[in-house]
Design a protein around this motif. Structure first.
Motif, PDB file in Angstrom:
ATOM      1  N   GLY A 113       0.753  -1.135  -0.060  1.00 55.27           N
ATOM      2  CA  GLY A 113      -0.009  -0.065  -0.114  1.00 55.27           C
ATOM      3  C   GLY A 113       0.941   1.448  -0.161  1.00 55.27           C
ATOM      4  O   GLY A 113       0.728   2.126  -0.978  1.00 55.27           O
ATOM      5  N   ILE A 114       1.883   1.195   0.992  1.00 63.76           N
ATOM      6  CA  ILE A 114       2.452   2.466   1.210  1.00 63.76           C
ATOM      7  C   ILE A 114       3.654   2.704   0.206  1.00 63.76           C
ATOM      8  O   ILE A 114       4.178   3.820  -0.471  1.00 63.76           O
ATOM      9  N   GLY A 115       4.257   1.553  -0.427  1.00 62.56           N
ATOM     10  CA  GLY A 115       5.248   1.628  -1.332  1.00 62.56           C
ATOM     11  C   GLY A 115       6.402   1.115  -0.673  1.00 62.56           C
ATOM     12  O   GLY A 115       6.852   1.900   0.202  1.00 62.56           O
ATOM     13  N   GLU A 116       7.038   0.136  -1.348  1.00 62.23           N
ATOM     14  CA  GLU A 116       8.457  -0.480  -0.938  1.00 62.23           C
ATOM     15  C   GLU A 116       9.680   0.648  -0.546  1.00 62.23           C
ATOM     16  O   GLU A 116      10.299   0.635   0.432  1.00 62.23           O
ATOM     17  N   ALA A 117       9.571   1.506  -1.623  1.00 64.29           N
ATOM     18  CA  ALA A 117      10.740   2.481  -1.499  1.00 64.29           C
ATOM     19  C   ALA A 117      10.284   3.873  -0.848  1.00 64.29           C
ATOM     20  O   ALA A 117      10.740   4.929  -1.241  1.00 64.29           O
ATOM     21  N   THR A 118       9.501   3.700   0.135  1.00 57.37           N
ATOM     22  CA  THR A 118       9.099   4.960   0.977  1.00 57.37           C
ATOM     23  C   THR A 118      10.042   4.634   2.252  1.00 57.37           C
ATOM     24  O   THR A 118      10.539   3.808   2.602  1.00 57.37           O
ATOM     25  N   ASP A 119      10.203   6.048   2.848  1.00 62.77           N
ATOM     26  CA  ASP A 119      10.864   5.980   4.192  1.00 62.77           C
ATOM     27  C   ASP A 119      10.226   5.044   5.207  1.00 62.77           C
ATOM     28  O   ASP A 119      10.972   4.322   5.815  1.00 62.77           O
ATOM     29  N   ILE A 120       8.917   5.237   5.092  1.00 61.14           N
ATOM     30  CA  ILE A 120       8.081   4.490   6.274  1.00 61.14           C
ATOM     31  C   ILE A 120       8.505   2.920   6.003  1.00 61.14           C
ATOM     32  O   ILE A 120       8.814   2.297   6.815  1.00 61.14           O
ATOM     33  N   VAL A 121       8.197   2.242   4.866  1.00 61.36           N
ATOM     34  CA  VAL A 121       8.457   0.799   4.618  1.00 61.36           C
ATOM     35  C   VAL A 121       9.928   0.531   4.726  1.00 61.36           C
ATOM     36  O   VAL A 121      10.231  -0.394   5.313  1.00 61.36           O
TER      37      VAL A 121
END
Ligand code: ATP
Ligand code: MG
Length: 433
Positions: free
Chosen positions: A53-61
């Motif tokens: 959902g949030i995306g693999e290449a985001t800071d969160i994930v």
């Protein structure tokens, strides 16, 4: 060894809780008035929900998730945000079969493994509102109007609404390539993280707080110059609707938001009172999220407000703490039983009453009543009690009066009525009379 709370995890103590309750209550009132319903979702979900959902290449994930393996070997994650879970719930319970449009809100803690500092914690609270099932730009404006109305209702000032459009999956790849080739020429200026982002997710570089990265990106091509006609058109309508609602906004072509699922409209509200962690709230449209988590093709838009940051902005001079309405000072013998009987009766009537449990002197009971900021003290002396009377002292004016015990409840109710005024807005908060 003494056990302390984990770093980045906060206790919210009774002297602060009034602000939290006020903010939550106002959110419920405003959102429900706009047609939203509350939804409560689990704190823990399958990790995949967030990575997809949030995306693999985001800071969160990439680095902020609290992920662990449970005893059955499942990879689970403490929710870092609420939108993905709300979308999952909408799909799982087929809410669209009841009505394609769902207006939902949710209040609760989120978890991100970030470096704790002022305005940034590892457990923090968000107020989330989402509309699923509509891609009409009218609803983008509706959601933003609700957000600004809420922030004003809780008393925030010096706010700035910033908006941007991020295009969609058809037009953004072209922008992404353009940005990448622009930044590749400046890659020597980028921090280590951003060198990596250049390959995985160049838009994230806009969010980097490192000064040299900010410089590198200063005159980068703007996403608004690359979005296709449909997205332009959609954004144009959003702006028209915002103007029709009387809202002022600032176009911020460098605002990209930290989650990959955003498409088209993105917005943030920043406060000039906050310093570097200045974003109180942010949100946007996410027309691909539902597909990404394996569901139907459902558009969505929403926002998340950081409660700690919001609360730090509430006007300092307002009183949010609930003080005892009455302190009962009993002076021994039969008066203690009478105090106990009274306090129970008052509690059942919703009157905050407190008494002394330790047989202290009148002087020390008065000191405690003062410390607790009780509005009134009822002094129960043995002699007076025999005559069926007691002394009621107004702690602010220091005036005292003798009242018949049989009239006590009515007298108190009349005097305290002003304190039970519903706290709807800051201006309505009862003031000491
Ligand atoms: P930031 O750029 O400050 O990291 P973000 O883009 O990660 O914010 P969102 O994911 O959009 O934030 O979350 C919405 C709001 O939640 C933010 O505007 C902020 O007020 C709050 N928030 C986000 N992370 C934290 C945190 N670690 N501690 C406290 N509040 C937070
Ligand atoms: Mg963040």
């Amino acid at each position: 060894m003494e056990i302390k709370a984990i770093r980045g995890f906060n206790d919210i103590l009774p002297d602060e809780i009034g602000k939290w309750q006020f903010v939550e209550k106002t959110a419920r009132e405003v959102f429900e008035g706009f047609g939203f319903s509350e939804i409560r979702i689990p704190i823990i979900e399958r990790t995949e929900l967030f990575s997809r959902g949030i995306g693999e290449a985001t800071d969160i994930v990439e680095k902020e998730m609290y992920t662990f393996t449970d005893k059955s070997g499942n990879s689970l994650t403490l929710r870092p945000e609420a939108t993905a879970s709300m979308a999952r719930a909408y799909l799982e319970h087929q809410l669209h079969t009841f009505d394609p449009v769902a207006k939902l809100y949710c209040i609760g803690p989120m978890f991100r493994y970030e470096r704790p500092q002022k305005g940034r914690y590892r457990q923090f609270y968000q107020i989330d509102a989402e509309v699923f099932g509509v891609d009409n730009p009218m609803v983008d404006a509706e959601v933003i109007v609700m957000l600004i109305h809420f922030l004003e209702r809780v008393g925030l000032e010096k706010l700035e609404l910033q908006i941007n459009s991020l295009g969609c999956r058809k037009c953004r790849p072209r922008y992404r390539e353009e940005l990448k080739s622009f930044l590749t020429k400046k890659s020597f200026q980028l921090c280590e993280d951003c060198q990596r982002r250049l390959e995985t997710n160049p838009l994230r570089i806009f969010d980097c707080k490192v000064e040299t990265c900010q410089k590198a990106i200063a005159d980068a091509p703007k996403v608004l110059d690359f979005i296709d006609d449909e997205c332009q058109n959609h954004f144009g309508k959003v702006k028209e609707y915002l103007e029709a609602a009387g809202l002022t906004y600032i176009l911020n072509p460098r605002m990209v938001r930290g989650l990959d699922y955003y498409t088209r409209t993105a917005f943030e509200v920043v406060s000039y009172q906050l310093g570097s962690q200045n974003a109180v709230t942010g949100g946007g449209r996410y027309d691909d999220l539902f597909k990404d988590i394996g569901g139907l093709d459902v558009p969505g838009i929403g926002f998340a407000i950081g409660m700690e940051r919001l609360i730090s902005l509430l006007p300092k001079d307002k009183e949010f703490v609930q003080y005892p309405h009455l302190f009962i000072a009993a002076l021994g013998g039969e008066t203690n039983r009478e105090a106990y009987r009274l306090v129970n009766q008052l509690h059942l009537e919703g009157i905050r009453a407190e008494l002394d449990y330790e047989g202290k002197s009148l002087k020390s009971q008065m000191r405690r009543a003062d410390k607790l900021k009780a509005r009134y003290v009822l002094i129960l002396g043995e002699e007076e009690l025999k005559k069926g009377r007691a002394v009621l002292r107004n702690m602010k004016t220091k005036s005292q009066e003798e009242i018949p015990m049989k009239d006590l409840l009515d007298t108190l109710k009349a005097k305290l009525q002003q304190f039970s005024v519903k706290i709807n807005r800051m201006g309505d908060l009862a003031s000491e009379g």
